[in-house]
Design an enzyme around this catalytic site. Sequence first.
Site, PDB file in Angstrom:
ATOM      1  N   LYS A  96     -83.219 -21.876  53.434  1.00  0.00           N
ATOM      2  CA  LYS A  96     -84.546 -22.138  53.542  1.00  0.00           C
ATOM      3  C   LYS A  96     -85.190 -22.560  52.487  1.00  0.00           C
ATOM      4  O   LYS A  96     -86.291 -23.078  52.412  1.00  0.00           O
ATOM      5  CB  LYS A  96     -85.173 -20.691  53.983  1.00  0.00           C
ATOM      6  CG  LYS A  96     -84.850 -20.372  55.541  1.00  0.00           C
ATOM      7  CD  LYS A  96     -85.671 -21.118  56.390  1.00  0.00           C
ATOM      8  CE  LYS A  96     -85.782 -20.791  57.735  1.00  0.00           C
ATOM      9  NZ  LYS A  96     -86.453 -21.431  58.583  1.00  0.00           N
ATOM     10  N   SER A 102     -75.260 -20.767  57.459  1.00  0.00           N
ATOM     11  CA  SER A 102     -76.746 -21.120  56.984  1.00  0.00           C
ATOM     12  C   SER A 102     -77.279 -19.965  56.189  1.00  0.00           C
ATOM     13  O   SER A 102     -78.462 -20.103  55.544  1.00  0.00           O
ATOM     14  CB  SER A 102     -77.564 -21.528  58.196  1.00  0.00           C
ATOM     15  OG  SER A 102     -77.414 -20.322  59.045  1.00  0.00           O
TER      16      SER A 102
HETATM   17  C1  LIG Z   1     -79.747 -17.802  58.202  1.00  0.00           C
HETATM   18  C2  LIG Z   1     -80.274 -18.783  59.083  1.00  0.00           C
HETATM   19  N1  LIG Z   1     -79.804 -19.578  59.961  1.00  0.00           N
HETATM   20  C3  LIG Z   1     -80.422 -20.438  60.566  1.00  0.00           C
HETATM   21  C4  LIG Z   1     -81.782 -20.359  60.713  1.00  0.00           C
HETATM   22  C5  LIG Z   1     -82.365 -21.277  62.090  1.00  0.00           C
HETATM   23  O1  LIG Z   1     -83.224 -22.043  61.176  1.00  0.00           O
HETATM   24  P1  LIG Z   1     -84.432 -22.910  61.896  1.00  0.00           P
HETATM   25  O2  LIG Z   1     -85.555 -21.865  62.305  1.00  0.00           O
HETATM   26  O3  LIG Z   1     -84.758 -23.968  61.009  1.00  0.00           O
HETATM   27  O4  LIG Z   1     -83.852 -23.467  63.351  1.00  0.00           O
HETATM   28  C6  LIG Z   1     -82.376 -19.302  60.047  1.00  0.00           C
HETATM   29  C7  LIG Z   1     -83.918 -19.243  60.122  1.00  0.00           C
HETATM   30  O5  LIG Z   1     -84.681 -18.324  59.482  1.00  0.00           O
HETATM   31  C8  LIG Z   1     -81.833 -18.598  59.259  1.00  0.00           C
HETATM   32  O6  LIG Z   1     -82.348 -17.678  58.524  1.00  0.00           O
END
Ligand SMILES: Cc1ncc(COP(=O)(O)O)c(C=O)c1O
Length: 401
Positions: free
Chosen positions: A53, A304
């Site tokens: 992020k 992510s």
């Molecule tokens: C760890 C993690 N993965 C994926 C996402 C998904 O991102 P997006 O909202 O851009 O789809 C988030 C969103 O906060 C996140 O914190």
Amino acid sequence: MPIIQMQDVLDAYAFIKPLIRPTSLDLSSNLSKRVGRQVFLKHENEQLTGSFKIRGALNKLRSLNVSEKKAGVVACSAGNHAQGVAFGASTMGITSHIVMPNSAPIIKVEATKGYGAKVYLHGEIFDETLQRAHELEKEHGYIFVHPYEDPKIVAGQATIGLELSQHAMDWDSIIVPVGGGGLISGISFVLKQMFPKIKIIGVQSDQAPGMTQKFQGEHVEPKKKSATIADGIAVKSTSPWIFENFISKYVDEMVTVTDDEISDAMVFLLERSKTVTEGSGAAGVAALFHRKLDIGEKTCVVLSGGNIDLNTVSKVIEKGLLHKGRLAALSVVVDDLPGNLNRLTKTIADLRANVMEVHHDRIAQGLSLRETKIDFVLETRSFDHIQEIRAAIAALGGKLI
Ligand SMILES: Cc1ncc(COP(=O)(O)O)c(C=O)c1O
């Protein structure tokens, strides 16, 4: 004319690269072995602030003019966007105000405060939290930093696509967790231009499946409240802007996964790859394990985020071990006679199971005066091993309940 251009992503990268961590991309031999394909992992769980992020946040903050920077920024987030904005803002000397839902994990709330933000806890779901952030924007003139519905945010997240593109020429697919959709929008925007044949697969929690339903042409009925281990992707509303400009253009498939499937993936990553992920971060691996995906010979999964508190890690590990037959909870009723507990524990020890917990209860409901109940938590090897132990206990005259 696309809403963002490749030049926007290159400009974003030039600015943020010196401020972020170059996260690793590895071929995971354990995952590859388990699914019979080559699986690469992009470790954004190792990124500064614990998730990707920070990329979008820094790119948005750099785009503000002097008076906007002076006004300060407001954002809302279950945690990772909050940390990205708070960290980015303090790095750039900007004041940040962050609204988080009441249920936000403590680790994320504390980290956001630690990065210097003023934190407000409000609302049960993201949408209520978002509304409060907009109120603060109006009341005080702070600049709102949206977690995904903003070209600057998407261009920032797209810098992961640039990093991947150096290795992705022969990948068949990539699997990306989806909340609001900013991450998959950015990554797919870059990769589809460079490698049009690459298949982009998005993964959501089945507790917040809005974008998947929209993608599949179903009617989307926002749920009031969602409880999921994947708090980062628990976004109830779907953004038409994200859908029309990115998901409908660049994404090939969307699937959902359950909390149990996510826990299983988290335990696998912990045990086999020594990798800590939060629920949202492991959603891609959960889909790889539990959904029939056409991923081709080579795929990449984006991990992510890694922001998870230790209590949750310990619960996830326990649940994961229970699912694999590596932990068993057994309740046995025996006659309340001297030596019976001893006989039970000896039988368990002879079968080489380890007693982790034992509780002796004479007054449990339903017991007769001459009975006692003994609850065990055992470390076991497999479901077959548990069956062997159950049979031996039954042979001793123990009643398994
Ligand atoms: C760890 C993690 N993965 C994926 C996402 C998904 O991102 P997006 O909202 O851009 O789809 C988030 C969103 O906060 C996140 O914190």
